[in-house]
Design an enzyme around this catalytic site. Structure first.
Site, PDB file in Angstrom:
ATOM      1  N   ASP A 105      27.934  81.536  41.084  1.00 42.51           N
ATOM      2  CA  ASP A 105      28.178  83.429  41.542  1.00 42.51           C
ATOM      3  C   ASP A 105      28.065  84.570  40.327  1.00 42.51           C
ATOM      4  OD1 ASP A 105      27.513  82.327  44.268  1.00 42.51           O
ATOM      5  OD2 ASP A 105      29.702  82.083  43.956  1.00 42.51           O
ATOM      6  N   LYS A 117      33.470  82.050  42.051  1.00 40.47           N
ATOM      7  CA  LYS A 117      31.879  81.049  42.683  1.00 40.47           C
ATOM      8  C   LYS A 117      33.200  80.642  43.735  1.00 40.47           C
ATOM      9  CE  LYS A 117      31.708  77.073  40.708  1.00 40.47           C
ATOM     10  NZ  LYS A 117      30.795  76.177  41.552  1.00 40.47           N
ATOM     11  N   GLU A 136      36.085  72.205  43.892  1.00 44.86           N
ATOM     12  CA  GLU A 136      35.086  72.615  42.795  1.00 44.86           C
ATOM     13  C   GLU A 136      35.776  72.886  41.284  1.00 44.86           C
ATOM     14  OE1 GLU A 136      30.599  74.525  44.624  1.00 44.86           O
ATOM     15  OE2 GLU A 136      32.590  75.815  44.197  1.00 44.86           O
ATOM     16  N   THR A 158      28.407  71.621  44.216  1.00 46.66           N
ATOM     17  CA  THR A 158      27.976  72.036  44.764  1.00 46.66           C
ATOM     18  C   THR A 158      27.102  73.853  45.025  1.00 46.66           C
ATOM     19  OG1 THR A 158      29.511  71.379  46.582  1.00 46.66           O
ATOM     20  CG2 THR A 158      28.261  73.023  47.789  1.00 46.66           C
ATOM     21  N   SER A 172      22.187  75.023  45.312  1.00 51.89           N
ATOM     22  CA  SER A 172      21.182  75.211  45.574  1.00 51.89           C
ATOM     23  C   SER A 172      21.110  74.463  43.750  1.00 51.89           C
ATOM     24  CB  SER A 172      20.619  76.156  44.939  1.00 51.89           C
ATOM     25  OG  SER A 172      21.122  77.167  45.209  1.00 51.89           O
ATOM     26  N   THR A 173      21.668  74.707  42.578  1.00 49.18           N
ATOM     27  CA  THR A 173      21.377  74.798  41.525  1.00 49.18           C
ATOM     28  C   THR A 173      22.326  73.371  41.314  1.00 49.18           C
ATOM     29  OG1 THR A 173      22.081  76.824  40.539  1.00 49.18           O
ATOM     30  CG2 THR A 173      21.637  75.700  39.589  1.00 49.18           C
ATOM     31  N   GLY A 193      29.074  78.907  48.377  1.00 47.75           N
ATOM     32  CA  GLY A 193      28.814  78.033  49.173  1.00 47.75           C
ATOM     33  C   GLY A 193      30.367  77.458  50.023  1.00 47.75           C
ATOM     34  N   LYS A 200      22.644  86.390  37.369  1.00 49.22           N
ATOM     35  CA  LYS A 200      24.068  85.772  37.091  1.00 49.22           C
ATOM     36  C   LYS A 200      24.820  86.543  36.336  1.00 49.22           C
ATOM     37  CE  LYS A 200      23.596  82.257  41.228  1.00 49.22           C
ATOM     38  NZ  LYS A 200      23.647  81.625  41.522  1.00 49.22           N
ATOM     39  N   GLY A 260      27.658  75.004  39.294  1.00 53.36           N
ATOM     40  CA  GLY A 260      26.525  76.488  39.782  1.00 53.36           C
ATOM     41  C   GLY A 260      27.674  77.804  39.688  1.00 53.36           C
TER      42      GLY A 260
HETATM   43  C1  5RP Z   1      30.146  76.724  46.495  1.00 51.24           C
HETATM   44  C2  5RP Z   1      29.464  77.436  44.608  1.00 51.24           C
HETATM   45  C3  5RP Z   1      27.988  77.772  44.045  1.00 51.24           C
HETATM   46  O1  5RP Z   1      28.436  77.265  42.514  1.00 51.24           O
HETATM   47  C4  5RP Z   1      27.919  79.055  43.789  1.00 51.24           C
HETATM   48  O2  5RP Z   1      27.558  80.005  45.457  1.00 51.24           O
HETATM   49  C5  5RP Z   1      26.210  79.197  43.397  1.00 51.24           C
HETATM   50  O3  5RP Z   1      25.430  78.865  44.151  1.00 51.24           O
HETATM   51  P1  5RP Z   1      23.387  78.392  44.329  1.00 51.24           P
HETATM   52  O4  5RP Z   1      23.735  77.016  42.811  1.00 51.24           O
HETATM   53  O5  5RP Z   1      23.120  77.493  45.560  1.00 51.24           O
HETATM   54  O6  5RP Z   1      23.405  79.697  43.590  1.00 51.24           O
HETATM   55  O7  5RP Z   1      30.510  78.256  44.067  1.00 51.24           O
HETATM   56  O8  5RP Z   1      30.328  77.138  46.132  1.00 51.24           O
END
Ligand code: 5RP
Length: 230
Positions: free
Chosen positions: A87, A97, A106, A29, A31-32, A100, A124, A85
Site C-alpha cells: 500500500d 501492507k 503475507e 494478495t 490487485s497487483t 486487503g 504508492k 504488492g
Molecule cells: C493485501 C495487501 C496488498 O498487497 C496491498 O493492499 C496492495 O494491494 P493492491 O495491489 O490491490 O493495490 O497488502 O493485504
C-alpha cells in the site's frame, strides 16, 4: 495520467522474471499480485515448473484456476521467492501492507522467502510511511477495544475498526483489523517493536527491512530498486 492498472500489470510482468524453473513461489494478495498469478499461469501453461504458496483463499483459487500447483499449507516450506504488492513503500523499502486484510499470511510468507519482491505503482512510493494510508493491525477479537485503546495511546492516533458491509471485517484467521491513522511513521522499526509489546496484537502491516527488490510501475516505464542492506 496513465491507467494505474496498466502500471501495476507492467510491474507484475517485471516481477515474474525473477521466477525460475523449479522454484517455490510465495503468491501475494491484491490487485497487483493478481497480475503476477495470471502471468505465472501463462508461463506454467508454457511448461514452467513451479509450486505456489498462496497468502489468501482468493489467491489460492486464482492460482488453482491458472494451473499453478500449490503446496500443502500444513507443510514446512522453503520459498525461493515471494512476490507481493504493497500500500506504501518508503525510500528504505519499508512498507505498509494489509489493505486487503491478508497481512498476517503475507508477512509469514515474506519472512520465509529467500527473496521478497514487492511491486507498486508510482503513487504508492512515499517519502515517509503513513498519512495517506492508515496502518492496518490484526488483533485478536477478545478485548479488541482495550487493544485499540493501547494502540491509540502508543501512537497518539485515531484507531478505527475495519468493517465490511456494515459488520466487523474478519481475517482468514478469524481476527479483526484496526486501521491506525498515523500522520507519519518516521521510525518504522521502533514503532513495529513497540506495537509488538501490546497484548492482543497478532501482527502489524509494517514490513520493515524485509523487501529485497522494489519494482515500481511508472508512466515512464518500470523502475527497480534493490535493498541496500549490509
Ligand atoms: C493485501 C495487501 C496488498 O498487497 C496491498 O493492499 C496492495 O494491494 P493492491 O495491489 O490491490 O493495490 O497488502 O493485504
Amino acid at each position: 495520467m496513465e491507467n494505474l492498472e496498466a502500471l501495476k500489470e507492467r510491474a507484475a510482468r517485471a516481477a515474474v522474471e525473477y521466477v525460475k524453473d523449479g522454484y517455490v513461489v510465495g503468491l501475494g494478495t491484491g490487485s497487483t499480485a493478481r497480475y503476477v498469478v495470471l502471468a505465472l499461469g501463462g508461463r506454467v501453461k508454457a511448461g514452467l515448473k513451479i509450486r505456489g504458496v498462496p497468502t489468501s483463499r482468493e489467491t489460492a483459487e486464482l492460482a488453482a484456476q491458472q494451473g499453478i500447483p500449490l503446496i500443502d499449507q500444513d507443510n514446512a516450506w522453503v520459498i525461493d521467492v515471494a512476490i507481493d504488492g504493497a500500500d506504501q513503500a518508503d525510500p528504505g523499502l519499508n512498507l505498509i501492507k494489509g489493505g486487503g486484510g491478508a497481512l498476517l499470511k503475507e508477512k509469514i510468507v515474506a519472512a520465509s522467502a529467500k527473496q521478497f519482491i514487492v511491486m507498486v505503482d508510482h503513487t504508492k512510493r512515499v517519502p515517509v510511511l503513513g498519512g495517506s494510508f492508515p496502518l492496518p493491525i490484526e488483533v485478536i477479537p477478545f478485548g479488541w477495544g482495550s487493544t485499540a485503546r493501547e494502540i491509540e495511546a502508543l501512537t497518539k492516533s485515531r484507531v478505527v475498526l475495519r468493517e465490511r458491509n456494515g459488520v466487523p471485517f474478519r481475517t482468514e484467521s478469524g481476527n479483526l483489523i484496526v486501521d491506525v491513522h498515523i500522520d507519519r511513521i518516521d521510525q518504522p522499526r521502533d514503532l513495529e517493536i513497540s506495537l509488538n509489546t501490546i497484548p492482543g496484537i497478532v501482527e502489524t502491516g509494517l514490513f520493515v527491512n524485509r523487501t529485497d527488490v522494489l519494482i515500481v510501475g511508472t508512466p515512464q516505464g518500470v523502475e527497480t530498486q534493490h535493498a541496500s542492506r549490509t
